[in-house]
Design a protein around this motif. Structure first.
Motif, PDB file in Angstrom:
ATOM      1  N   VAL A  34       1.176  -1.210  -0.072  1.00  0.00           N
ATOM      2  CA  VAL A  34       0.007   0.279   0.157  1.00  0.00           C
ATOM      3  C   VAL A  34       0.662   0.968   0.294  1.00  0.00           C
ATOM      4  O   VAL A  34       0.072   2.330  -0.561  1.00  0.00           O
ATOM      5  N   THR A  35       2.139   1.217   0.810  1.00  0.00           N
ATOM      6  CA  THR A  35       2.949   2.142   0.817  1.00  0.00           C
ATOM      7  C   THR A  35       3.964   2.637  -0.194  1.00  0.00           C
ATOM      8  O   THR A  35       5.191   2.996   0.069  1.00  0.00           O
ATOM      9  N   HIS A  36       4.272   0.993  -1.193  1.00  0.00           N
ATOM     10  CA  HIS A  36       5.109   1.086  -1.510  1.00  0.00           C
ATOM     11  C   HIS A  36       5.781   2.380  -2.718  1.00  0.00           C
ATOM     12  O   HIS A  36       7.470   2.800  -2.830  1.00  0.00           O
ATOM     13  N   SER A  42       0.725   8.308  -0.066  1.00  0.00           N
ATOM     14  CA  SER A  42       0.929   6.483   0.242  1.00  0.00           C
ATOM     15  C   SER A  42       0.783   5.906   1.660  1.00  0.00           C
ATOM     16  O   SER A  42       0.291   5.488   2.312  1.00  0.00           O
ATOM     17  N   ALA A  61      -2.294   3.059  -3.779  1.00  0.00           N
ATOM     18  CA  ALA A  61      -0.735   1.958  -4.368  1.00  0.00           C
ATOM     19  C   ALA A  61      -0.755   1.599  -5.709  1.00  0.00           C
ATOM     20  O   ALA A  61      -2.075   2.151  -6.269  1.00  0.00           O
ATOM     21  N   VAL A 105      -1.320  -4.021  -6.689  1.00  0.00           N
ATOM     22  CA  VAL A 105      -2.304  -3.928  -5.918  1.00  0.00           C
ATOM     23  C   VAL A 105      -3.680  -3.646  -4.852  1.00  0.00           C
ATOM     24  O   VAL A 105      -4.011  -4.742  -4.946  1.00  0.00           O
TER      25      VAL A 105
END
Length: 488
Positions: A148-150, A156, A234, A238
């Motif tokens: 999710v935070t990529h 993010s 994301a 994802v």
């Protein structure tokens, strides 16, 4: 060999993750090889076990964790319904993600956690006890957060915090309910009848609420759904994974297990907890559709659509009638095929044409006709147009509602379908029939692997509807589950 198959199935994605974490970013070929080898191996093992389970084989692995505490991996018909979907869509999403991310940074981290997420989802499907389920359910939370935070930007990170706040809170409720239940009944093993006989009904009602609330976070039941639209920052692969096979499906699958394998049909009816759960699911179906109708961002419109559509599974589960149960089970597969197609297409439109909003999609089919064809097929399936997958699910749920003596289900399904049409058809119409907003764009459907997975999943969504009566179709497999596992 039967005892090792569940472990091998789990290890295909878990070992892939461990290897991928060690592959340098400048070796994409090796990373792709490991990704695809793991995905193909898992799919092959699942296909092998499908024939065995249909013939009555038992695949089970027990590992002692502590006195009186086991890690139990078991392959039953319900497990395989979810596991087959997971294995098939992992392969498609891997191909899509390789094309989507190209040569971007931090790919070892991304694909490592991607495979770890699939391993956790596989563990959720294979779990044979409540404790085993909880372990993999929480591993799924932790392995999904880095995805999710990529992107690492402010949006993010904020979405990741919200995701953790919701899902860890849900995990806490699930843990409290699980510990309370096992303190009264001992270790809870799925598909074992009579485990809760003689326990205080008031305690069982409260525990049911705790378990369903904990699982309802990932299943995006209102008012526990807020994390899902936020997570749309994301990358598209994802989003596809979250909505079609991993997180939301793990929550819905957990509710299936609690209703069918922990409490059982008869006890759910005796305690009177099924109808309130059906009411929450119905409210979520309508609310999610209404919210989707007013979203201008395409991915957020799809996210609220997921909020609505996943609750079809919960609705069929909560009605506890044979036909409604089949409808909920089959929609677990059908929704996954349709929704992953929509997210694949939305990601391709954003990547190739920079289209992220509804007002930007005019004329998109002229530049990306195959992409919009797949999107249109999946959208029509979501609405419930025959003979596609969504029609089969809604028909089963409608007939199941009548069989269960709950005719209001028809109103919910009809209203939802009208709202589905209201928020999907304008996208389809604008893409095919409106002129482009600017200069006529050239064809943009490259690379092939960015487009092909959506075409395959769209074709699958049509085929499972057209051939719903054939052996090994999702519908027939759902009927096998109900007849074999639950005596219906």
């Amino acid at each position: 060999m039967n005892a090792w198959l569940p472990v091998l199935t789990l290890m295909t994605s878990f070992l892939s993750a461990l290897v991928i974490f060690r592959i340098p970013n400048h070796k994409p070929g090796l990373r792709t090889f490991v990704n695809l080898t793991g995905a193909l191996a898992k799919l092959g093992l699942v296909v092998l076990m499908l024939g065995g389970v249909a013939a009555g084989e038992i695949y089970e692995t027990r590992l002692a964790l502590a006195p009186g505490l086991e890690l139990l991996l078991r392959v039953d018909a319900l497990c395989l319904l979810f596991l087959t979907l997971s294995a098939f869509l992992w392969l498609l999403t891997t191909l899509y993600a390789i094309a989507y991310l190209g040569e971007g940074p931090n790919q070892a981290r991304f694909f490592g956690f991607f495979s770890l997420c699939v391993a956790a989802t596989t563990g959720v499907a294979l779990s044979g006890t409540l404790v085993t389920f909880f372990i993999f359910y929480e591993l799924l939370t932790l392995s999904t957060w880095p995805l999710v935070t990529h992107k690492g930007d402010e949006a993010s990170i904020a979405a990741g915090r919200k995701y953790l706040a919701y899902t860890l809170g849900g995990g806490a409720l699930l843990l409290v309910g699980m510990v309370w239940l096992e303190s009264l009944a001992g270790p809870i093993e799925f598909a074992v009848s009579g485990q809760l006989v003689g326990l205080d009904p008031a305690n069982l009602q409260i525990i049911f609420f705790l378990l369903v609330a904990g699982l309802g976070v990932k299943a995006a039941l209102i008012p526990l759904h807020g994390w899902l639209p936020a997570a749309m920052v994301a990358p598209a692969p994802v989003s596809a994974l979250l909505h079609a096979v991993a997180v939301v499906k793990a929550g819905a699958f957990g509710i299936l297990r609690v209703v069918y394998d922990v409490y059982g049909f008869d006890l759910v009816q005796t305690l009177g907890v099924g109808l309130p759960l059906a009411g929450v699911a119905a409210a979520t179906i309508i609310w999610g559709s209404l919210r989707a109708l007013f979203q201008t961002d395409i991915k957020k419109r799809l996210a609220f659509s997921t909020v609505s559509q996943v609750s079809y599974i919960v609705l069929g589960t909560a009605l506890v009638g044979p036909l409604a149960t089949v409808g909920g089970l089959v929609h677990l597969v059908h929704q996954g095929l349709m929704k992953i197609t929509l997210f694949f297409c939305a990601g391709a439109l954003a990547e190739r044409l920079k289209i992220t909003r509804v007002d930007q999609i005019d004329g998109a089919a002229r530049a990306m006709p195959l992409t919009m064809f797949a999107f249109s097929i999946a959208a029509l399936g979501m609405i419930g147009v025959p003979p596609m997958a969504g029609f089969i699910s809604k028909w089963q749920l409608g007939v199941g509602g009548l069989e269960a003596g709950q005719p209001w289900v028809l109103f919910v399904l009809g209203t939802s379908s009208l709202l589905n049409a209201a928020y999907f058809l304008p996208l389809v119409y604008r893409a095919w029939f409106n002129p482009p907003l600017g200069e006529q764009p050239a064809k943009r459907e490259r690379p092939v692997m960015l487009i092909a997975p959506a075409l395959v999943s769209a074709a699958a969504a049509v085929l499972v509807g057209l051939f719903a009566g054939f052996e090994f179709s999702p519908l027939q497999w759902a009927q096998l589950i109900v007849s074999r596992e639950y005596g219906r």
